[in-house]
Write a protein that holds these residues in place. Sequence first.
Motif, PDB file in Angstrom:
ATOM      1  N   TRP A  98       0.838  -1.210   0.000  1.00 31.18           N
ATOM      2  CA  TRP A  98       0.000   0.000   0.000  1.00 31.18           C
ATOM      3  C   TRP A  98       0.862   1.246   0.000  1.00 31.18           C
ATOM      4  CZ3 TRP A  98      -4.652  -0.468   3.933  1.00 31.18           C
ATOM      5  CH2 TRP A  98      -5.594  -1.377   3.425  1.00 31.18           C
ATOM      6  N   PRO A  99       0.493   2.299  -0.709  1.00 31.65           N
ATOM      7  CA  PRO A  99      -0.603   2.317  -1.668  1.00 31.65           C
ATOM      8  C   PRO A  99      -0.287   1.399  -2.855  1.00 31.65           C
ATOM      9  CG  PRO A  99       0.156   4.557  -1.157  1.00 31.65           C
ATOM     10  CD  PRO A  99       1.170   3.600  -0.635  1.00 31.65           C
ATOM     11  N   GLY A 100      -1.333   0.763  -3.400  1.00 28.87           N
ATOM     12  CA  GLY A 100      -1.121  -0.140  -4.524  1.00 28.87           C
ATOM     13  C   GLY A 100      -2.337  -0.989  -4.811  1.00 28.87           C
ATOM     14  N   PRO A 101      -2.250  -1.814  -5.858  1.00 28.34           N
ATOM     15  CA  PRO A 101      -3.412  -2.563  -6.333  1.00 28.34           C
ATOM     16  C   PRO A 101      -3.683  -3.847  -5.551  1.00 28.34           C
ATOM     17  CG  PRO A 101      -1.569  -2.948  -7.788  1.00 28.34           C
ATOM     18  CD  PRO A 101      -1.102  -1.943  -6.778  1.00 28.34           C
ATOM     19  N   LEU A 102      -3.807  -3.722  -4.235  1.00 25.38           N
ATOM     20  CA  LEU A 102      -4.104  -4.864  -3.376  1.00 25.38           C
ATOM     21  C   LEU A 102      -5.237  -4.507  -2.431  1.00 25.38           C
ATOM     22  CD1 LEU A 102      -3.239  -7.765  -2.512  1.00 25.38           C
ATOM     23  CD2 LEU A 102      -1.937  -6.673  -0.672  1.00 25.38           C
ATOM     24  N   THR A 103      -6.317  -5.286  -2.484  1.00 31.57           N
ATOM     25  CA  THR A 103      -7.458  -5.117  -1.586  1.00 31.57           C
ATOM     26  C   THR A 103      -7.411  -6.201  -0.522  1.00 31.57           C
ATOM     27  OG1 THR A 103      -8.873  -4.092  -3.260  1.00 31.57           O
ATOM     28  CG2 THR A 103      -9.973  -5.229  -1.441  1.00 31.57           C
ATOM     29  N   ILE A 104      -7.581  -5.800   0.734  1.00 34.13           N
ATOM     30  CA  ILE A 104      -7.477  -6.726   1.858  1.00 34.13           C
ATOM     31  C   ILE A 104      -8.824  -6.824   2.556  1.00 34.13           C
ATOM     32  CG2 ILE A 104      -6.305  -7.191   4.043  1.00 34.13           C
ATOM     33  CD1 ILE A 104      -3.921  -5.569   2.969  1.00 34.13           C
ATOM     34  N   VAL A 105      -9.299  -8.046   2.740  1.00 31.98           N
ATOM     35  CA  VAL A 105     -10.566  -8.287   3.434  1.00 31.98           C
ATOM     36  C   VAL A 105     -10.293  -8.447   4.926  1.00 31.98           C
ATOM     37  CG1 VAL A 105     -12.549  -9.828   3.684  1.00 31.98           C
ATOM     38  CG2 VAL A 105     -11.615  -9.342   1.409  1.00 31.98           C
ATOM     39  N   LEU A 106     -11.009  -7.643   5.731  1.00 34.07           N
ATOM     40  CA  LEU A 106     -10.843  -7.627   7.181  1.00 34.07           C
ATOM     41  C   LEU A 106     -12.203  -7.763   7.858  1.00 34.07           C
ATOM     42  CD1 LEU A 106      -8.506  -4.496   7.226  1.00 34.07           C
ATOM     43  CD2 LEU A 106      -7.756  -6.869   7.532  1.00 34.07           C
ATOM     44  N   LYS A 107     -12.182  -8.079   9.159  1.00 34.89           N
ATOM     45  CA  LYS A 107     -13.413  -8.063   9.948  1.00 34.89           C
ATOM     46  C   LYS A 107     -13.865  -6.608  10.100  1.00 34.89           C
ATOM     47  CE  LYS A 107     -13.810 -12.485  11.062  1.00 34.89           C
ATOM     48  NZ  LYS A 107     -14.989 -13.300  10.666  1.00 34.89           N
ATOM     49  N   LYS A 108     -15.163  -6.377  10.014  1.00 34.50           N
ATOM     50  CA  LYS A 108     -15.645  -5.001  10.120  1.00 34.50           C
ATOM     51  C   LYS A 108     -16.297  -4.737  11.471  1.00 34.50           C
ATOM     52  CE  LYS A 108     -20.390  -5.351   8.393  1.00 34.50           C
ATOM     53  NZ  LYS A 108     -21.378  -4.951   7.371  1.00 34.50           N
ATOM     54  N   LYS A 109     -16.297  -3.460  11.853  1.00 32.92           N
ATOM     55  CA  LYS A 109     -17.066  -3.021  13.006  1.00 32.92           C
ATOM     56  C   LYS A 109     -18.498  -2.768  12.555  1.00 32.92           C
ATOM     57  CE  LYS A 109     -13.405  -0.756  15.677  1.00 32.92           C
ATOM     58  NZ  LYS A 109     -12.875   0.558  16.152  1.00 32.92           N
ATOM     59  N   GLU A 110     -19.434  -3.273  13.306  1.00 32.14           N
ATOM     60  CA  GLU A 110     -20.833  -3.099  12.940  1.00 32.14           C
ATOM     61  C   GLU A 110     -21.276  -1.652  13.155  1.00 32.14           C
ATOM     62  OE1 GLU A 110     -22.624  -5.286  11.394  1.00 32.14           O
ATOM     63  OE2 GLU A 110     -21.066  -6.837  11.520  1.00 32.14           O
ATOM     64  N   GLY A 111     -22.155  -1.184  12.278  1.00 24.72           N
ATOM     65  CA  GLY A 111     -22.761   0.124  12.447  1.00 24.72           C
ATOM     66  C   GLY A 111     -21.945   1.295  11.971  1.00 24.72           C
ATOM     67  N   LYS A 112     -20.803   1.029  11.351  1.00 32.41           N
ATOM     68  CA  LYS A 112     -19.941   2.133  10.913  1.00 32.41           C
ATOM     69  C   LYS A 112     -20.088   2.426   9.423  1.00 32.41           C
ATOM     70  CE  LYS A 112     -18.142   2.561  15.009  1.00 32.41           C
ATOM     71  NZ  LYS A 112     -18.414   3.767  15.833  1.00 32.41           N
ATOM     72  N   LEU A 113     -20.290   1.391   8.619  1.00 36.44           N
ATOM     73  CA  LEU A 113     -20.414   1.551   7.177  1.00 36.44           C
ATOM     74  C   LEU A 113     -21.836   1.211   6.742  1.00 36.44           C
ATOM     75  CD1 LEU A 113     -17.149  -0.250   5.994  1.00 36.44           C
ATOM     76  CD2 LEU A 113     -17.501   2.220   6.172  1.00 36.44           C
ATOM     77  N   SER A 114     -22.203   1.701   5.572  1.00 38.89           N
ATOM     78  CA  SER A 114     -23.489   1.301   5.003  1.00 38.89           C
ATOM     79  C   SER A 114     -23.510  -0.207   4.789  1.00 38.89           C
ATOM     80  CB  SER A 114     -23.698   2.009   3.656  1.00 38.89           C
ATOM     81  OG  SER A 114     -24.745   1.408   2.928  1.00 38.89           O
ATOM     82  N   GLU A 115     -24.583  -0.849   5.237  1.00 45.19           N
ATOM     83  CA  GLU A 115     -24.730  -2.290   5.018  1.00 45.19           C
ATOM     84  C   GLU A 115     -24.827  -2.592   3.519  1.00 45.19           C
ATOM     85  OE1 GLU A 115     -24.909  -5.116   7.284  1.00 45.19           O
ATOM     86  OE2 GLU A 115     -23.788  -3.565   8.341  1.00 45.19           O
ATOM     87  N   LEU A 116     -25.289  -1.640   2.734  1.00 42.19           N
ATOM     88  CA  LEU A 116     -25.352  -1.830   1.285  1.00 42.19           C
ATOM     89  C   LEU A 116     -23.952  -1.991   0.708  1.00 42.19           C
ATOM     90  CD1 LEU A 116     -28.024   0.848   0.268  1.00 42.19           C
ATOM     91  CD2 LEU A 116     -28.364  -1.617   0.549  1.00 42.19           C
ATOM     92  N   ALA A 117     -22.989  -1.254   1.256  1.00 42.01           N
ATOM     93  CA  ALA A 117     -21.626  -1.288   0.724  1.00 42.01           C
ATOM     94  C   ALA A 117     -20.965  -2.640   0.948  1.00 42.01           C
ATOM     95  CB  ALA A 117     -20.781  -0.192   1.352  1.00 42.01           C
ATOM     96  N   THR A 118     -21.279  -3.281   2.068  1.00 42.62           N
ATOM     97  CA  THR A 118     -20.657  -4.571   2.389  1.00 42.62           C
ATOM     98  C   THR A 118     -21.596  -5.745   2.122  1.00 42.62           C
ATOM     99  OG1 THR A 118     -21.367  -4.361   4.699  1.00 42.62           O
ATOM    100  CG2 THR A 118     -19.165  -3.537   4.137  1.00 42.62           C
TER     101      THR A 118
END
Length: 347
Positions: A98-118
């Motif tokens: 990073w920065p670079g073309p790598l996406t990393i999947v992590l555990k998320k905190k609930e209630g912080k992001l739109s549920e539509l996005a995830t």
Amino acid sequence: MKTHVWSVDNFVDKLESYPQITQAATLLKNNEVVAFPTETVYGLGGNAESDEAVAKIFGAKGRPADNPLIIHIAETAQLEAFTSGIPQSAAILMETFWPGPLTIVLKKKEGKLSELATAGLSTVAVRMPAHPLALALIKQSGLPIAAPSANVSGKPSPTLARHVEEDLTGKIAGIVDGGPTGVGLESTVIDCTEVVPVILRPGGITKEQIEEVIGKVSVDPALKNAEATPKSPGMKYRHYAPNAPLFLVNGSHAFLQKLVTEQQAEGKKVGILTTEEAVHDYQADLILACGQRNKLETVATSLYDTLRSFNDAEIDVIFSEIFPEEGVGQAIMNRLSKAAANQVITE
């Protein structure tokens, strides 16, 4: 809807305060969506915390709502707000790529992001793009930005601003034109919530590069098994496809030419996707060289623009050579297989 287009020099100092970036960031803060360049493809960005903004992304693309979006950040400090713990493997990958073309999947905190996005998942896919305009726009907005590729869902991803204009003019608030992208294929996606990290989508960072820094990783079976359920954006549905049916040809040049001749005898306009080394080996209605076979990174950079070029010529059927699945070749063949709906003709 009027779509604003801003042309911005990637090398201007203090891009965050550049007027065009400020205008685009204001739209993002107001829950509008804006296309912008990354080092991979153009992304269609919206406030990842807002259901309204994320719904506009899905609406503009015509994207199925069960397909999660990648969240783009400009600083690792942003992760604390919406992720729950960073595994050691993920930390090493961030430090290395990073920065670079790598996406990393992590555990998320609930209630912080739109549920539509995830897409309602307990995980979130995150990356930090290596493009000055993308980083400046994210910093200026002060938001995590959900951003799939800025194209109509299913079509080849955009590597030029004009590709975005062709697909989304009148559907989105703005386009930041930063010229051509670099890598040409979407980021690699790796799930670091597993004991052994799993590559969910091949991309600009190869499996070999990843294993050099964190050791053995596995590959999602869905990349090879069409019946398996994929876990990554861009893998579930037919993607990257030109208008005409695309067939991958596993065989000699003579065999591919035979297929072309048969289709032309039926009155069809036929296109061939090949490389610079073989462009003179064929006869067809349209022959396009997609980079150099001995430099697969050039094939990756040119792939989506080449696929879109067949649309301009109103070709009826396309035959494509195949490429070795080593290094970035794995990502190239993944995208071609998706574009061809896994249709392969073998000699």
